[in-house]
Design a protein around this motif. Structure first.
Motif, PDB file in Angstrom:
ATOM      1  N   VAL A 285      16.668  41.439  50.137  1.00 52.72           N
ATOM      2  CA  VAL A 285      17.766  40.478  50.030  1.00 52.72           C
ATOM      3  C   VAL A 285      19.035  41.059  50.635  1.00 52.72           C
ATOM      4  N   LEU A 286      19.748  40.219  51.367  1.00 53.57           N
ATOM      5  CA  LEU A 286      20.990  40.639  52.001  1.00 53.57           C
ATOM      6  C   LEU A 286      22.020  41.083  50.961  1.00 53.57           C
ATOM      7  N   PRO A 287      22.823  42.084  51.272  1.00 56.03           N
ATOM      8  CA  PRO A 287      23.934  42.440  50.374  1.00 56.03           C
ATOM      9  C   PRO A 287      24.971  41.321  50.391  1.00 56.03           C
ATOM     10  N   PRO A 288      25.844  41.284  49.382  1.00 52.81           N
ATOM     11  CA  PRO A 288      26.785  40.155  49.252  1.00 52.81           C
ATOM     12  C   PRO A 288      27.606  39.876  50.509  1.00 52.81           C
ATOM     13  N   HIS A 289      28.093  40.902  51.209  1.00 56.34           N
ATOM     14  CA  HIS A 289      28.953  40.646  52.363  1.00 56.34           C
ATOM     15  C   HIS A 289      28.178  39.976  53.494  1.00 56.34           C
ATOM     16  N   ALA A 290      26.889  40.269  53.616  1.00 58.96           N
ATOM     17  CA  ALA A 290      26.076  39.641  54.659  1.00 58.96           C
ATOM     18  C   ALA A 290      25.611  38.256  54.219  1.00 58.96           C
ATOM     19  N   GLU A 291      25.242  38.108  52.970  1.00 54.54           N
ATOM     20  CA  GLU A 291      24.819  36.801  52.458  1.00 54.54           C
ATOM     21  C   GLU A 291      25.954  35.790  52.558  1.00 54.54           C
ATOM     22  N   ALA A 292      27.202  36.247  52.400  1.00 54.13           N
ATOM     23  CA  ALA A 292      28.339  35.327  52.480  1.00 54.13           C
ATOM     24  C   ALA A 292      28.387  34.626  53.828  1.00 54.13           C
ATOM     25  N   ARG A 293      27.954  35.294  54.891  1.00 56.02           N
ATOM     26  CA  ARG A 293      27.965  34.673  56.212  1.00 56.02           C
ATOM     27  C   ARG A 293      26.972  33.524  56.291  1.00 56.02           C
ATOM     28  N   PHE A 294      25.803  33.739  55.743  1.00 54.70           N
ATOM     29  CA  PHE A 294      24.795  32.685  55.776  1.00 54.70           C
ATOM     30  C   PHE A 294      25.163  31.544  54.830  1.00 54.70           C
ATOM     31  N   ALA A 295      25.752  31.879  53.692  1.00 52.55           N
ATOM     32  CA  ALA A 295      26.182  30.838  52.759  1.00 52.55           C
ATOM     33  C   ALA A 295      27.244  29.954  53.396  1.00 52.55           C
ATOM     34  N   ALA A 296      28.123  30.541  54.196  1.00 52.53           N
ATOM     35  CA  ALA A 296      29.193  29.772  54.841  1.00 52.53           C
ATOM     36  C   ALA A 296      28.645  28.773  55.842  1.00 52.53           C
ATOM     37  N   LEU A 297      27.431  29.022  56.335  1.00 50.65           N
ATOM     38  CA  LEU A 297      26.854  28.157  57.364  1.00 50.65           C
ATOM     39  C   LEU A 297      26.039  26.991  56.808  1.00 50.65           C
TER      40      LEU A 297
END
Length: 311
Positions: A285-297
């Protein structure tokens, strides 16, 4: 391969040894030969590596005969996007521009990309504006790149991206190699998203750079049904390899609700399910800072007219 510079060459028109180009191709001899002619004419005079993915139309022989300046890798099988890994492995340039056999870079874009990457050492990928030919109209995906909701580092020279388009991007070779290149599992179709997540995890940035331009004249020699089936499969695999459970479930449900209900979709879904054992085994699973990018999309992906699974 670069030619020696002659006296009196104006600044900005000399060969640029910082950027090489990797082109993958499969059974598109005529399109590839035209693309190579355009690459040959670029002021940057990049070294070009062509990876022929098992073509049966005489592509490799035609490249040898008409473009002996090109470094050719003739694979006996179709490696898909993994062919790019072979091309990059032949290079020692700090930057690599990818190019499909039906795309070509605008003169000066490779030099500009190298200048920007030189100036920003934690920037891994710059993605260009895409013009659809004939006609030179902007690809619909350009608006999404320009208006990207992803939040990146404040020093970025353009809008931060969550993923990128390989055939329209220049990558830092160090970053590409750090994350292991393109996944052999995915073969081809949305393969960039998995790499983008791994780049973000490793602390690299990606951005859209409108000063760069790529031209795309879509080849008629393609299998749209296979492309759609593989795209559906790879989206699901990437989602469950890297996204937390709730976002992964949301994206899966949205995809199932919006894809055509036909045999092509069924084939992609069956392939995705068959890969579930290895996906769960290799899930990170992506760490929070990387997951935030995908969540924004997520909202942009749901509204997108350029990302629909149709054929």
């Amino acid at each position: 391969m670069t030619s020696e510079l002659s006296e009196g060459v104006p600044t900005g028109t000399a060969a640029d040894p910082r950027v090489a180009v990797v082109v993958i191709t499969h059974d598109r001899r005529d399109e590839l030969l035209l693309a190579l002619s355009r690459l040959r004419a670029l002021p940057e005079q990049p070294h070009v590596v062509v990876v022929d993915n098992g073509s049966a139309d005489g592509t490799a022989d035609a490249v040898r005969a008409q473009h002996p300046w090109v470094e050719l890798i003739a694979s006996p099988e179709n490696l898909g996007a993994v062919g790019r890994n072979l091309g990059v492995a032949r290079l020692d340039t700090p930057y690599v521009a990818f190019c499909d056999d039906d795309t070509w870079w605008d003169p000066g874009s490779l030099r500009t990309a190298a200048d920007v990457l030189d100036a920003h050492p934690r920037l891994a990928v710059v993605t260009a504006r895409i013009l659809v030919e004939p006609g030179g109209t902007e690809d619909p995906i350009v608006a999404e790149l320009r208006d990207s909701p992803v939040v990146g580092a404040p020093w970025l020279p353009g809008p931060a991206l969550g993923s990128f388009l390989a055939g329209a991007s220049v990558l830092r070779r160090e970053a590409f190699e750090e994350v292991g290149g393109f996944s052999e599992r995915l073969w081809l179709g949305g393969e960039e998203e998995l790499m983008a997540g791994d780049l973000a995890t490793a602390g690299w940035e990606l951005c859209y750079l409108p000063q760069l331009t790529v031209h795309h004249q879509a080849s008629a020699a393609r299998d749209p049904h296979r492309r759609r089936a593989d795209g559906i499969r790879n989206t699901l695999w990437t989602t469950w390899l890297r996204r937390p459970a709730r976002p992964a479930l949301r994206r899966t449900v949205h995809l199932l609700r919006t894809v055509p209900r036909d045999r092509v979709t069924a084939r992609g879904l069956v392939q995705a399910v068959r890969g579930l054992p290895w996906v769960l085994r290799e899930r990170r699973v992506l760490p929070p800072h990387a997951e935030a990018r995908f969540a924004a999309l997520e909202d942009a992906q749901r509204r997108s007219s350029a990302r629909r699974y149709v054929s």
